[in-house]
Enzyme design. Structure first.
Site, short mmCIF file in Angstrom:
data_model
loop_
_atom_site.label_atom_id
_atom_site.label_comp_id
_atom_site.label_asym_id
_atom_site.label_seq_id
_atom_site.Cartn_x
_atom_site.Cartn_y
_atom_site.Cartn_z
N ASP A 7 0.89 -1.16 0.00
CA ASP A 7 0.00 0.00 0.00
C ASP A 7 0.92 1.21 0.00
O ASP A 7 1.47 1.58 1.03
CB ASP A 7 -0.89 -0.01 1.24
CG ASP A 7 -1.82 1.19 1.30
OD1 ASP A 7 -2.22 1.70 0.24
OD2 ASP A 7 -2.14 1.63 2.43
N GLU A 67 -0.98 -1.51 -4.79
CA GLU A 67 -2.26 -0.84 -5.00
C GLU A 67 -2.00 0.35 -5.91
O GLU A 67 -1.05 1.11 -5.70
CB GLU A 67 -2.87 -0.37 -3.69
CG GLU A 67 -4.21 0.31 -3.90
CD GLU A 67 -4.95 0.64 -2.62
OE1 GLU A 67 -6.06 1.17 -2.73
OE2 GLU A 67 -4.42 0.38 -1.51
N ASP A 140 -2.76 0.89 7.12
CA ASP A 140 -1.91 0.72 5.93
C ASP A 140 -1.43 -0.73 5.80
O ASP A 140 -1.32 -1.26 4.69
CB ASP A 140 -0.70 1.67 5.98
CG ASP A 140 -1.14 3.10 6.22
OD1 ASP A 140 -1.39 3.80 5.24
OD2 ASP A 140 -1.25 3.49 7.39
#
Length: 165
Positions: A7, A67, A140
């Protein structure tokens, strides 16, 4: 197959490492690489880059899933986050690990079955799918595990379209 989910960020980069086997996916590790506002921006990027190198060296992932970034308003934040994502990608590319990326909607759909669900639903499913006692913290890290789960559930010939090009 060891999957490292990322992430991306420049203040906090979340990571999740899973062993994705048929009907037996398990968590290896998760956490964050954190930088502080007191650091100069190049120092923050260096910390992210070195942290990624350490993760790759430690866990030797077969594939790394990122991501895809999504921003709608703050251009300054978008640029800095993109730079953080860039150094993470560079570390992965230098290690010659196959790289994939998924949109937030693809990740939500793969983890919950609903591409429009909220963050809490994703985190709850991460906990359930991985057999964890608690939702991973910080957010996260939970998000990075969701990225790894998405990739672990999507691998095969169809996933080739997600390779970062």
């Amino acid at each position: 197959m060891i999957v490292l989910g990322i992430d991306p960020g420049y203040a906090i980069l979340g990571y999740g490492v899973i062993d994705a086997e048929l009907n037996n996916t398990r968590v290896i590790d998760y956490g964050i690489i954190e930088t502080t506002p007191s650091m100069l921006f190049p120092e923050r990027l260096e910390r992210l880059y070195l942290g990624m190198q350490q993760l790759i060296s430690t866990y030797r992932p077969n594939e790394i899933a990122f991501e895809e970034l999504f921003f709608s308003k703050n251009a300054k934040t978008a640029i800095k986050t993109s730079a953080g994502r860039g150094v993470a990608l560079l570390a992965a590319q230098q290690a010659k690990v196959r790289l994939f990326e998924y949109t937030p909607m693809q990740i939500k759909l793969a983890v919950t079955g609903d591409g429009h669900c909220d963050k809490q639903q994703v985190q709850e499913m991460v906990k359930l799918l991985l057999g964890l006692k608690h939702i991973p913290k910080p957010d996260d890290a939970a998000d990075a595990l969701a990225v790894a789960l998405c990739h672990g559930n999507t691998t095969g010939p169809a996933s080739e379209s997600f390779l970062i090009k």
